[in-house]
Design a protein around this motif. Structure first.
Motif, PDB file in Angstrom:
ATOM      1  N   ARG A   1       0.040  -2.937 -10.144  1.00  0.00           N
ATOM      2  CA  ARG A   1      -0.894  -1.638  -9.523  1.00  0.00           C
ATOM      3  C   ARG A   1      -2.375  -1.943 -10.171  1.00  0.00           C
ATOM      4  NH1 ARG A   1       4.149   0.213 -10.840  1.00  0.00           N
ATOM      5  NH2 ARG A   1       5.209   1.337  -9.318  1.00  0.00           N
ATOM      6  N   SER A   2      -3.228  -1.698  -9.435  1.00  0.00           N
ATOM      7  CA  SER A   2      -4.889  -1.746  -9.904  1.00  0.00           C
ATOM      8  C   SER A   2      -5.214  -0.499  -8.921  1.00  0.00           C
ATOM      9  CB  SER A   2      -5.459  -2.919  -9.808  1.00  0.00           C
ATOM     10  OG  SER A   2      -5.910  -3.175  -8.155  1.00  0.00           O
ATOM     11  N   THR A   3      -6.464  -0.237  -9.210  1.00  0.00           N
ATOM     12  CA  THR A   3      -7.199   0.744  -8.529  1.00  0.00           C
ATOM     13  C   THR A   3      -7.398   0.285  -7.244  1.00  0.00           C
ATOM     14  OG1 THR A   3      -9.208   0.092  -9.375  1.00  0.00           O
ATOM     15  CG2 THR A   3      -8.093   1.969 -10.477  1.00  0.00           C
ATOM     16  N   LYS A   4      -7.447  -1.055  -6.823  1.00  0.00           N
ATOM     17  CA  LYS A   4      -7.786  -1.528  -5.656  1.00  0.00           C
ATOM     18  C   LYS A   4      -6.724  -2.117  -4.626  1.00  0.00           C
ATOM     19  CE  LYS A   4     -12.602  -2.306  -6.853  1.00  0.00           C
ATOM     20  NZ  LYS A   4     -13.772  -3.451  -7.113  1.00  0.00           N
ATOM     21  N   SER A   5      -5.718  -2.576  -5.431  1.00  0.00           N
ATOM     22  CA  SER A   5      -4.587  -3.317  -4.842  1.00  0.00           C
ATOM     23  C   SER A   5      -3.358  -3.063  -5.382  1.00  0.00           C
ATOM     24  CB  SER A   5      -4.778  -4.832  -4.847  1.00  0.00           C
ATOM     25  OG  SER A   5      -4.717  -5.254  -6.284  1.00  0.00           O
TER      26      SER A   5
ATOM     27  N   ASN B   1       0.861  -1.397  -0.219  1.00  0.00           N
ATOM     28  CA  ASN B   1       0.061  -0.086  -0.066  1.00  0.00           C
ATOM     29  C   ASN B   1       0.842   1.189  -0.007  1.00  0.00           C
ATOM     30  OD1 ASN B   1      -1.365   2.196   1.359  1.00  0.00           O
ATOM     31  ND2 ASN B   1      -3.116   0.991   0.914  1.00  0.00           N
TER      32      ASN B   1
END
Length: 294
Positions: free
Chosen positions: A50-54, A17
């Motif tokens: 990377r993604s928008t959630k993880s 994160n």
């Protein structure tokens, strides 16, 4: 490539994160992101998916992580060796929520007073000793308190702090409460209060029951070992806990096991410890083991 980029990479890899990694590094998120992009550009590969959630490590990131940790440890060694003001570096310690007989705040306060330039970071693992042993092996933690059997710690340096035995904790009105000793077979049909799976004390006693051919019914799970007897006092089951950790509440009694089941509290680290790790282990060896021997 510079040291700060490696520190950002390790922080993001451990936190998965960017926001938490930036807070941990006392940096703004954009600075951490820029450092990771610069490192990826320098290495010519993608380190995170990377993604928008993880956020997840890429295959290249998985390969780089242990090497980055080794590189940062080596830099800490260089800084300590050349320092005229004392040991430097970061020291990550995995602890139990409550060790009981060990004054952790006092000992870590003493260490900080002796080595103020060491960045001391303390944290627990949700999976107890099993998780902490894995953290040490993977380099996520430098030192960890441990309740696992010695045979589960192959390849690690082990400093034994204390040894004790398990006792059964029973409500005063229990049919077995008046006995001087009980066997595991005597307890086979009971409901148990215990710590979560993976905690060192539970690993040891589960193996003892398994060796006796007994499958237990653990009906109540408590994350703090020292709180287990209070749930026994509330008549939610019985327990089998290390005697050293035991604080008996009113309405309960401790009965020894026959045969004896031993438990060991240790501190573990990887071989070839850094100066900071060696200093902490030396402090524990001097303060804790001498106190338990006395």
């Amino acid at each position: 490539m510079d040291t700060r980029q490696l520190e950002y990479f390790v922080a993001v890899a451990e936190e998965l994160n960017f926001t938490r990694a930036a807070a941990r590094m006392f940096a703004v998120q954009s600075t951490v992101s820029a450092g990771i992009r610069a490192l990826e550009s320098d290495l010519g590969t993608t380190l995170f998916v990377r993604s928008t959630k993880s956020v997840a490590l890429s295959p290249a990131g998985e390969l780089l992580l242990p090497e980055a940790r080794i590189a940062l440890e080596a830099i800490d060694r260089v800084r300590s060796a050349s320092s005229t003001t004392g040991i430097r570096g970061r020291l990550r310690v995995g602890i139990f929520t409550n060790v009981g007989f060990v004054d952790l705040p006092g000992l870590f306060g003493e260490f900080h007073g002796l080595h103020p330039l060491v960045d001391l970071q303390l944290g627990a693992s949700a999976s107890g000793s099993t998780g902490l042993a894995d953290d040490v092996r993977r380099g996520r933690v430098d030192v960890a308190f441990m309740g696992l059997p010695i045979q589960d710690l192959v390849g690690l340096e082990v400093l034994t702090l204390a040894e004790t035995r398990f006792v059964a904790v029973l409500p005063l009105g229990h049919p077995l409460a008046a006995l001087k000793r009980v066997t595991l077979r005597d307890l086979a049909e009971e409901k148990f209060v215990d710590t979560p799976a993976g905690f060192g004390n539970r690993v040891v006693i589960e193996r003892a029951f398994a060796d006796a051919g007994i499958t237990r019914n653990v009906s109540t799970v408590v994350s703090d070992l020292t709180e287990v007897p209070r749930f026994v006092a509330a008549d939610l089951g019985i327990a089998v806990v290390p005697e050293l950790s035991l604080v008996l509440p009113p309405g309960t009694v401790a009965v020894r096991l026959d045969p004896v089941v031993d438990w060991r509290l240790s501190v573990i680290s990887r071989p070839d410890p850094s100066p900071a790790v060696a200093a902490l282990l030396g402090l524990f060896a001097d303060r804790v083991t001498s106190a338990s021997a006395g």
